[in-house]
Write a protein that holds these residues in place. Structure first.
Motif, mmCIF file in Angstrom:
data_model
loop_
_atom_site.group_PDB
_atom_site.id
_atom_site.type_symbol
_atom_site.label_atom_id
_atom_site.label_comp_id
_atom_site.label_asym_id
_atom_site.label_seq_id
_atom_site.Cartn_x
_atom_site.Cartn_y
_atom_site.Cartn_z
ATOM 1 N N ILE A 86 -17.690 -9.567 28.715
ATOM 2 C CA ILE A 86 -16.471 -9.301 27.757
ATOM 3 C C ILE A 86 -16.464 -9.675 26.295
ATOM 4 C CG2 ILE A 86 -14.134 -9.599 27.175
ATOM 5 C CD1 ILE A 86 -14.081 -8.555 30.070
ATOM 6 N N PHE A 87 -16.779 -11.209 25.971
ATOM 7 C CA PHE A 87 -16.598 -11.986 25.260
ATOM 8 C C PHE A 87 -18.189 -11.146 24.327
ATOM 9 C CE2 PHE A 87 -19.104 -14.965 22.741
ATOM 10 C CZ PHE A 87 -18.302 -15.382 21.573
ATOM 11 N N THR A 88 -19.316 -11.536 24.917
ATOM 12 C CA THR A 88 -20.358 -10.656 23.903
ATOM 13 C C THR A 88 -20.073 -8.416 23.847
ATOM 14 O OG1 THR A 88 -22.043 -11.741 25.628
ATOM 15 C CG2 THR A 88 -22.568 -10.059 24.345
ATOM 16 N N TYR A 103 -10.061 -5.676 12.786
ATOM 17 C CA TYR A 103 -10.540 -7.085 13.574
ATOM 18 C C TYR A 103 -9.624 -7.716 13.746
ATOM 19 C CZ TYR A 103 -11.657 -11.934 11.624
ATOM 20 O OH TYR A 103 -12.205 -12.910 11.864
ATOM 21 N N LEU A 104 -8.711 -8.063 13.915
ATOM 22 C CA LEU A 104 -7.320 -8.730 14.538
ATOM 23 C C LEU A 104 -7.548 -8.279 16.345
ATOM 24 C CD1 LEU A 104 -4.949 -9.237 12.463
ATOM 25 C CD2 LEU A 104 -6.339 -11.428 12.734
ATOM 26 N N ILE A 105 -7.375 -7.624 16.364
ATOM 27 C CA ILE A 105 -8.095 -6.557 17.979
ATOM 28 C C ILE A 105 -9.135 -7.114 18.903
ATOM 29 C CG2 ILE A 105 -8.198 -5.415 19.440
ATOM 30 C CD1 ILE A 105 -6.188 -2.588 17.541
ATOM 31 N N ALA A 106 -10.262 -7.275 17.746
ATOM 32 C CA ALA A 106 -11.163 -7.363 17.660
ATOM 33 C C ALA A 106 -11.296 -9.299 18.776
ATOM 34 C CB ALA A 106 -12.461 -8.115 17.236
ATOM 35 N N ARG A 107 -10.885 -9.881 17.484
ATOM 36 C CA ARG A 107 -10.288 -11.486 17.779
ATOM 37 C C ARG A 107 -9.619 -11.453 18.787
ATOM 38 N NH1 ARG A 107 -12.856 -15.211 16.434
ATOM 39 N NH2 ARG A 107 -11.725 -16.461 15.832
ATOM 40 N N PHE A 108 -8.459 -10.743 18.946
ATOM 41 C CA PHE A 108 -8.108 -11.797 20.070
ATOM 42 C C PHE A 108 -8.886 -11.597 21.681
ATOM 43 C CE2 PHE A 108 -5.133 -9.597 23.453
ATOM 44 C CZ PHE A 108 -3.921 -10.114 24.059
ATOM 45 N N ILE A 109 -9.475 -9.895 21.348
ATOM 46 C CA ILE A 109 -10.661 -9.678 22.714
ATOM 47 C C ILE A 109 -11.288 -11.121 22.700
ATOM 48 C CG2 ILE A 109 -11.898 -8.332 23.550
ATOM 49 C CD1 ILE A 109 -10.458 -6.138 22.559
ATOM 50 N N GLN A 110 -12.230 -11.425 21.869
ATOM 51 C CA GLN A 110 -13.369 -12.686 21.991
ATOM 52 C C GLN A 110 -12.643 -14.044 22.411
ATOM 53 O OE1 GLN A 110 -14.610 -13.175 18.050
ATOM 54 N NE2 GLN A 110 -14.901 -10.180 17.925
ATOM 55 N N LEU A 168 -22.214 -12.695 10.898
ATOM 56 C CA LEU A 168 -22.172 -14.073 12.009
ATOM 57 C C LEU A 168 -21.821 -13.583 13.779
ATOM 58 C CD1 LEU A 168 -19.829 -15.825 9.341
ATOM 59 C CD2 LEU A 168 -22.386 -15.809 9.681
ATOM 60 N N PHE A 169 -20.489 -12.438 13.579
ATOM 61 C CA PHE A 169 -19.968 -11.837 14.554
ATOM 62 C C PHE A 169 -21.969 -11.241 15.918
ATOM 63 C CE2 PHE A 169 -16.436 -12.410 12.129
ATOM 64 C CZ PHE A 169 -15.271 -13.198 13.972
ATOM 65 N N GLY A 170 -22.669 -11.098 14.878
ATOM 66 C CA GLY A 170 -24.052 -10.367 15.733
ATOM 67 C C GLY A 170 -24.284 -11.686 16.353
ATOM 68 N N ILE A 171 -24.769 -12.708 15.178
ATOM 69 C CA ILE A 171 -25.540 -14.199 16.187
ATOM 70 C C ILE A 171 -24.429 -14.643 17.134
ATOM 71 C CG2 ILE A 171 -25.400 -16.248 15.074
ATOM 72 C CD1 ILE A 171 -26.234 -15.637 12.628
ATOM 73 N N THR A 172 -23.267 -14.294 17.560
ATOM 74 C CA THR A 172 -22.461 -15.293 18.569
ATOM 75 C C THR A 172 -22.853 -13.787 19.628
ATOM 76 O OG1 THR A 172 -20.534 -14.365 17.210
ATOM 77 C CG2 THR A 172 -20.453 -16.671 17.271
ATOM 78 N N GLY A 173 -22.875 -12.997 19.416
ATOM 79 C CA GLY A 173 -22.419 -11.727 20.312
ATOM 80 C C GLY A 173 -24.114 -11.807 21.493
ATOM 81 N N LEU A 174 -25.105 -12.389 19.952
ATOM 82 C CA LEU A 174 -26.238 -12.778 20.856
ATOM 83 C C LEU A 174 -26.525 -14.069 21.794
ATOM 84 C CD1 LEU A 174 -29.408 -11.518 21.250
ATOM 85 C CD2 LEU A 174 -30.555 -13.222 19.417
#
Length: 408
Positions: A86-88, A103-110, A168-174
């Protein structure tokens, strides 16, 4: 699987968990120097900047009630693997956001990653290893993970000179995807599926037992209060130092290093030099350090109100003091009872994250609406001092519990 292979797999599990948590922290820390750029890109109100952190923490609260009892019944492994995926996916989804709301919804899910890591991952580590080894390993995990707040702002500020902040979020997703793979192949299950069915009434029954336990209640409140001075600073400091203080993103990144380095140093002290981190004598020796940090924070800002050094310095001293005892506080709260550990951990994290999220919003209000620097720092002082009072109650209850077990 041979015994040697099984031992290696168990040893690799904490590494995969560290990478998962490291990515989760990095998703916040790398974007902090650029959060003002995010707000400006979406033409949003700068007051929404701290919401990137508070909503992340709120996401870390929303599934706690489910994941703890669920992992007690179906096993830790499938639950933690689901969380890593889910985080990825949430990190990769941020690449396609077109508004501040998205953006804030994505942050909430992260932020839901906190649920899985703290409620399932940490409990698994504590269950696999004994008391002293578990505390030391958690200190090591915390130390490695807290490198993220140190290198994250610096890395984020540097990378944003070359790439868009979404990268930056692509990096953390990987990183999340690699962590998921590591967990898939190396995570043992300390519980396994049980015959007890998952039901709302069963979950409520477990939670009632948890919140009636004196040790759990005092542990939860103590940990929550102790977090507030650090979390309120992390969330609001970009507005204080960049928007109002005039620092560049790179300069801001350097101001965060002492705070998180202090926690890492404290954890290393516990691992290398403390024979019994559960000793009440050792725990009480850490309290004056915490109080010194809080005193530095408020007195420095009263005497020199335009020097941000007192804010970072006082918070750093406090962080060192609290870092010495955090792993032990978690161990006391989780294991000084006979309750289901997933449910205890969920209860702990629900309260801690709720209080932290609320404190960030309160800190933001104090900064913008209630007078700025001094009211903002008074929140940390009041929370830290109150936390010491609850700590004394926790130690008393834990001592009574230990005495009772020895009597049996």
């Amino acid at each position: 699987m041979s015994r040697k292979q099984n031992t290696l797999s168990i040893g690799l599990f904490p590494l995969a968990l560290i990478l998962y948590e490291f990515a989760a922290y990095l998703s916040t820390d790398m974007i902090q120097p650029g959060i003002i750029d995010v707000v400006r890109d979406f033409n949003a109100d700068v007051r929404l900047a701290p919401a990137s952190v508070s909503l992340y923490m709120a996401g870390g609260m929303v599934l706690q009630w489910l994941l703890g009892p669920l992992s007690d019944r179906v096993g830790r492994r499938p639950v933690l693997l689901t969380g890593a995926m889910i985080f990825t996916l949430a990190c990769f989804a941020t690449l396609f956001t077109t508004s501040m709301t998205q953006y804030l919804i994505a942050r909430f899910i992260q932020g839901t990653s906190i649920c899985f890591i703290a409620t399932v991952g940490y409990v698994s580590v504590q269950e696999i290893f004994g008391e002293k080894k578990g505390i030391q390993l958690m200190a090591i995990i915390t130390s490695v993970v807290l490198i993220a707040p140190i290198i994250g702002p610096l890395a984020g500020a540097t990378l944003m000179h070359f790439v868009h902040w979404k990268a930056l979020f692509g990096i953390t997703g990987l990183m999340g995807l690699i962590a998921w793979t590591g967990l898939l192949f190396n995570m043992p299950d300390t519980v396994g599926a049980k015959s007890t069915p998952f039901s709302v009434s069963g979950v409520l029954h477990d939670f009632r037992k948890v919140f009636r336990n004196s040790i759990v209640l005092n542990g939860v409140v103590t940990i929550s209060l102790c977090y507030i001075p650090i979390m309120s600073w992390v969330a609001v400091s970009p507005v204080i130092l960049i928007e109002h203080g005039g620092l560049t993103t790179s300069q801001f990144a350097w101001t965060q290093i002492p705070v998180f380095s202090a926690v890492i140093l404290a954890n290393m002290v516990v691992v290398k030099f403390i024979d019994d981190p559960t000793s009440a004598r050792f725990i009480w020796k850490a309290v004056p350090i915490q109080l010194l940090g809080l005193a530095t924070l408020i007195i420095g800002n009263i005497v020199y109100p335009h020097v941000w050094l007192w804010s970072a310095g006082g918070t750093s001293i406090y962080a060192f003091g609290i870092g010495l005892i955090f792993p032990t506080l978690f161990r006391f709260t989780l294991f000084s009872n006979e309750l289901p550990k997933g449910t205890v951990s969920a209860s702990l994290n629900i309260v801690v994250l709720s209080i932290c999220a609320a404190s960030v919003e309160l800190a933001r209000w104090l900064w913008f609406e209630a007078g700025g620097r001094i009211p903002f720092h008074l929140l940390a002082v009041v929370a830290g001092v109150t936390g010491v009072l609850f700590l004394s109650r926790l130690l008393r209850y834990q001592h009574l519990h230990k005495t009772y077990l020895q009597g049996d």
